[in-house]
Write a protein that holds these residues in place. Structure first.
Motif, PDB file in Angstrom:
ATOM      1  N   ILE A  65       0.823  -1.215   0.000  1.00  0.00           N
ATOM      2  CA  ILE A  65       0.000   0.000   0.000  1.00  0.00           C
ATOM      3  C   ILE A  65       0.860   1.269   0.000  1.00  0.00           C
ATOM      4  N   LYS A  66       1.914   1.245   0.816  1.00  0.00           N
ATOM      5  CA  LYS A  66       2.760   2.432   0.938  1.00  0.00           C
ATOM      6  C   LYS A  66       3.370   2.827  -0.409  1.00  0.00           C
ATOM      7  N   SER A  67       3.929   1.833  -1.107  1.00  0.00           N
ATOM      8  CA  SER A  67       4.572   2.184  -2.378  1.00  0.00           C
ATOM      9  C   SER A  67       3.522   2.578  -3.424  1.00  0.00           C
ATOM     10  N   CYS A  68       2.325   1.962  -3.349  1.00  0.00           N
ATOM     11  CA  CYS A  68       1.255   2.357  -4.271  1.00  0.00           C
ATOM     12  C   CYS A  68       0.859   3.811  -4.054  1.00  0.00           C
ATOM     13  N   ILE A  69       0.737   4.211  -2.786  1.00  0.00           N
ATOM     14  CA  ILE A  69       0.383   5.600  -2.489  1.00  0.00           C
ATOM     15  C   ILE A  69       1.450   6.535  -3.033  1.00  0.00           C
TER      16      ILE A  69
ATOM     17  N   VAL B 289       2.179   6.073 -14.263  1.00  0.00           N
ATOM     18  CA  VAL B 289       1.617   5.537 -13.017  1.00  0.00           C
ATOM     19  C   VAL B 289       1.238   4.067 -13.226  1.00  0.00           C
ATOM     20  N   LYS B 290       0.593   3.788 -14.368  1.00  0.00           N
ATOM     21  CA  LYS B 290       0.206   2.405 -14.685  1.00  0.00           C
ATOM     22  C   LYS B 290       1.421   1.490 -14.712  1.00  0.00           C
ATOM     23  N   GLN B 291       2.461   1.935 -15.401  1.00  0.00           N
ATOM     24  CA  GLN B 291       3.693   1.133 -15.513  1.00  0.00           C
ATOM     25  C   GLN B 291       4.286   0.842 -14.133  1.00  0.00           C
ATOM     26  N   GLU B 292       4.334   1.900 -13.321  1.00  0.00           N
ATOM     27  CA  GLU B 292       4.948   1.746 -12.004  1.00  0.00           C
ATOM     28  C   GLU B 292       4.131   0.779 -11.138  1.00  0.00           C
TER      29      GLU B 292
ATOM     30  N   LYS C 287       4.835  -2.683 -12.219  1.00  0.00           N
ATOM     31  CA  LYS C 287       6.144  -3.111 -11.693  1.00  0.00           C
ATOM     32  C   LYS C 287       6.022  -3.587 -10.247  1.00  0.00           C
ATOM     33  N   GLU C 288       5.103  -2.978  -9.514  1.00  0.00           N
ATOM     34  CA  GLU C 288       4.887  -3.369  -8.118  1.00  0.00           C
ATOM     35  C   GLU C 288       4.134  -4.698  -8.024  1.00  0.00           C
ATOM     36  N   GLY C 289       3.696  -5.218  -9.195  1.00  0.00           N
ATOM     37  CA  GLY C 289       2.970  -6.480  -9.195  1.00  0.00           C
ATOM     38  C   GLY C 289       1.471  -6.316  -8.980  1.00  0.00           C
TER      39      GLY C 289
ATOM     40  N   GLU D 190      -6.462  -5.353 -13.506  1.00  0.00           N
ATOM     41  CA  GLU D 190      -7.789  -4.987 -13.029  1.00  0.00           C
ATOM     42  C   GLU D 190      -7.696  -4.000 -11.866  1.00  0.00           C
ATOM     43  N   GLN D 191      -6.777  -4.318 -10.923  1.00  0.00           N
ATOM     44  CA  GLN D 191      -6.577  -3.425  -9.775  1.00  0.00           C
ATOM     45  C   GLN D 191      -6.083  -2.056 -10.237  1.00  0.00           C
ATOM     46  N   THR D 192      -5.149  -2.088 -11.160  1.00  0.00           N
ATOM     47  CA  THR D 192      -4.595  -0.832 -11.674  1.00  0.00           C
ATOM     48  C   THR D 192      -5.702   0.042 -12.250  1.00  0.00           C
ATOM     49  N   GLN D 193      -6.583  -0.572 -13.017  1.00  0.00           N
ATOM     50  CA  GLN D 193      -7.664   0.203 -13.619  1.00  0.00           C
ATOM     51  C   GLN D 193      -8.559   0.834 -12.552  1.00  0.00           C
TER      52      GLN D 193
END
Lengths: 462, 462
Positions: free
Chosen positions: B201-205, B219-222, B225-227, B231-234
């Protein structure tokens, strides 16, 4: 959080900090000092806390002071950057220990951007590795003014200083004070005239400057040790004991000069002193606020003319609360120019600490808030917020109490912080568009229409 | 003086200093900021520039910052005293790099002398070994407020922050600005609800917080990369792109929460956001001054609830001009207590430097003096001094010109420093008890009776 428990979180020895009630007093005093400085056209500057070490040590100006060098400490995760950060520490830097050396550097840095005579004030903190003892701090705030010229600087600038000192201490209202004025040329001129050789004048002045501290007998002994003859010593003692009204002292000095030889410098000093005193009078400083005191010299070598000390009457042990003088070769050091200047300094941190301890000053309330809008009914919070804003717009400092507590507790909370008024509003008051205004100092409680509330509070605050 | 010539008297790299016209602007802004802070009952404190190193490094709070250790440098004649001075340097100390760690230490040091909720402001300089580049300084002034409680802290304190920001920037008059409000619980709650594991969560924020800087694709690419799954990315992208009026955003958020699982924290965040927004409105902040921006997170780990950024409209590249948020485990660190707090910070030195460069702010006159009493006839100096004092007593800032110069030169000297009025008095004027008042801005010159002079100047100053 267990880790935090073991940390020694006290301030490092000698680095003071104020409680809110004390810091508010400091700001109150700074506001007064700034207002008076600005009324004479002094303009603010601030030099960085950090200067190059070679600047601070220029011309041996570090003096006797222990100063603090600074050195970058990288966080553990950035050790590799040491070379890239530009913070290699190869360039020696240190914290400023006074505001005079930085003023000299400032003038050199901005010579063509400044207007001369350059009259500046500066109220920054400075740092010295003093042994931390009563009233001596390692970080302290000084309020300094200096006016500096590129060639000649009128003696009327010297005359303004006692007027400025008078206005500041009258406004601070700490009781009677006496500004003692002297002139270094009178001192050195007199010593020359009684035949003291150039090489001994400096140490003789140092001894005489201590008269008040060590007494006449000790002064005599010290002068003797310097190899001053008995006859000369007696003349010196007679000289520094000259007293009386300002005009009497000036008359005695002129009379003395008539009976001495090689009096060129002494006479110049007397003329300067006379000019300064005339200016002080024209500026309206009351006669009981100033005197000529031939024993004061200010320890610092760099003074060359007028010198000042200020004594709080009845509290002489506090020492001088504002001092300064005229110099010729101080602020031009980096430019290789002679730049005459005159300045005074108030050591504010020390002064506050000592005046508080002596009971001469009191701290202020712990908060600037003048009104607390209490939380009587949670559902009326929108009203409390609106009324708080209304009062703020009228220039009143307001705390809205958000926490639900018994009214008595809320009054206590306000009173503890020195808030004088509480505004109490319940459903009934809202319906009648009024409020209860409680004065915590007197206990009095009155009903005021909401539309009149701001005016009423302002009237009562005075 | 030849020695002085060789000294490099420039400021050390990254340590800025202001010309008088700039320093006066800083004081003008500080006065405004202080007035607004105090109107909400925030009380001033000042912690020392120097703290124990272990305090600054407590809980890893040095963060990424290079800090400056201090070390005593004895003058050559006092080397022998190293052991006696108490300044052995055995106790590691360093300059403060922010005002949050010192606030935590201050609260620990004075816990029983303070009243909670403790609302304080602090406008000191702090020190960081930043690479000195455009707008980044190694010494800079921050204007911070925080309110801290020992147990619960009402969300209405969060609501006051946008009201305070609004009043400050309206008073500074730098054009339209927008306060962007978010809540970290909304962010973390949402990420949890879409199935992102706690450790990511921290790195996503962090990635989302960069949206404005790096754009949607990056942002999508990053996130990938975080795995994070496609679907979650969208869902994340859809989430942070939620926009509209404050009420629309709140509605969309509530609707979103209905269609997700494990929404406890998300819902709590939405409720907090709603409460804060309601408070902001009750405090009278105009609707066009604030918005909800779900993409802002504030980089710092310690924020746990409301977060703020402030954008100057039309000057978005300046970045946030005032930021802050709510935290739980920051200021209680030395006490091992949870102490909720909420605060905002204005990086004043950087702000002034950037606003001046962008032409949004202008410097003030080089002197606070409003009037110059010119030196027309040397023999009338006593009159000039008296009149200067008379004007000062009326609250006017006055420079008396002591130097003999042609009148035109004196006007030039006044004008160069931004002094608007010159008072001209010769023998004729003295005889008639009047003066000539010259407005250097308009060139207009009028005759004024001395008895009316102070009033006339004040009227014209406005």
């Amino acid at each position: 959080m267990a880790k935090g428990d073991k940390i020694n979180f006290s301030t490092p020895s000698g680095f003071p900090e104020f409680l809110p009630s004390e810091k508010r007093l400091e700001l109150y005093l700074l506001d007064i000092i700034r207002r008076v400085f600005e009324s004479y056209g002094f303009t603010p500057i601030e030099t960085p806390a950090v200067e190059r070490l070679e600047v601070l040590q220029a011309k041996g100006n570090q003096g006797d002071n222990i100063i603090y060098g600074i050195d970058p400490i990288l966080p553990p995760n950035r050790q590799a950057e040491r070379d890239k950060s530009g913070e290699t520490g190869s360039e020696a830097r240190a914290l400023k220990f006074d505001q005079t050396v930085p003023l000299a550097a400032y003038i050199a840095r901005h010579l063509n951007e400044l207007t001369f005579p350059f009259a500046r004030y500066q109220m920054d903190v400075v740092f010295r590795g003093e042994r931390a003892k009563d009233g001596r701090f390692r970080q302290f705030r000084q309020c300094d003014i200096d006016v500096v010229a590129r060639r000649e600087l009128s003696l009327l600038y010297d005359a303004q200083m006692p007027a400025i000192i008078t206005e500041i201490f009258k406004a601070i209202n700490i009781g009677d004070f006496l500004i003692r004025i002297n002139n270094r040329k009178v001192l050195t001129g007199f010593f020359k005239s009684v035949g003291i050789t150039e090489d001994k004048i400096k140490s003789c002045i140092g001894i005489v400057d201590n008269l008040e501290k060590i007494g006449e007998t000790k002064v005599k002994q010290e002068l003797e040790k310097e190899g001053i003859s008995g006859e000369q010593t007696q003349k010196i003692i007679d000289f520094i004991k000259i007293d009386g009204s300002v005009d009497e002292v000036l008359d005695k000095l002129k009379h003395l000069a008539e009976n001495l030889s090689e009096t060129e410098q002494l006479s110049l000093g007397i003329t300067e002193l006379q000019t300064v005193i005339a200016g002080v009078r024209n500026l309206g400083v009351a006669e009981n606020r100033f005197c000529i005191d031939l024993s004061i010299a200010r320890g610092l070598d760099y003074y060359t003319g007028t010198v000042y000390e200020t004594t709080l009457l009845g509290h002489e042990a506090l020492g001088s609360i504002c001092s300064g003088g005229r110099y010729e070769e101080l602020v031009g050091v980096f430019l290789g120019e002679k730049m005459p200047g005159v300045g005074i300094s108030i050591g504010l941190t020390r002064l506050i600490s000592r005046l508080l301890k002596a009971g001469i000053l009191s701290t202020l309330a712990a908060t600037p808030a003048q009104v607390m809008v209490v939380n009587m009914q949670e559902d009326l919070m929108p009203t409390y917020l609106k009324i708080s804003q209304h009062l703020r717009q009228a220039g009143i400092n307001v705390i809205t109490n958000f926490d639900k507590r018994p009214l008595g507790k809320q009054f206590q909370l306000a009173d503890k912080q020195g808030i004088q008024f509480c505004v109490i509003i319940g459903s009934e008051e809202v319906a009648a568009q009024k409020s209860s205004l409680k004065d915590l100092k007197t206990g009095e409680q009155v009903e005021v229409l909401l539309v009149d509330l701001a005016e009423e509070v302002k009237k009562r605050l005075g």
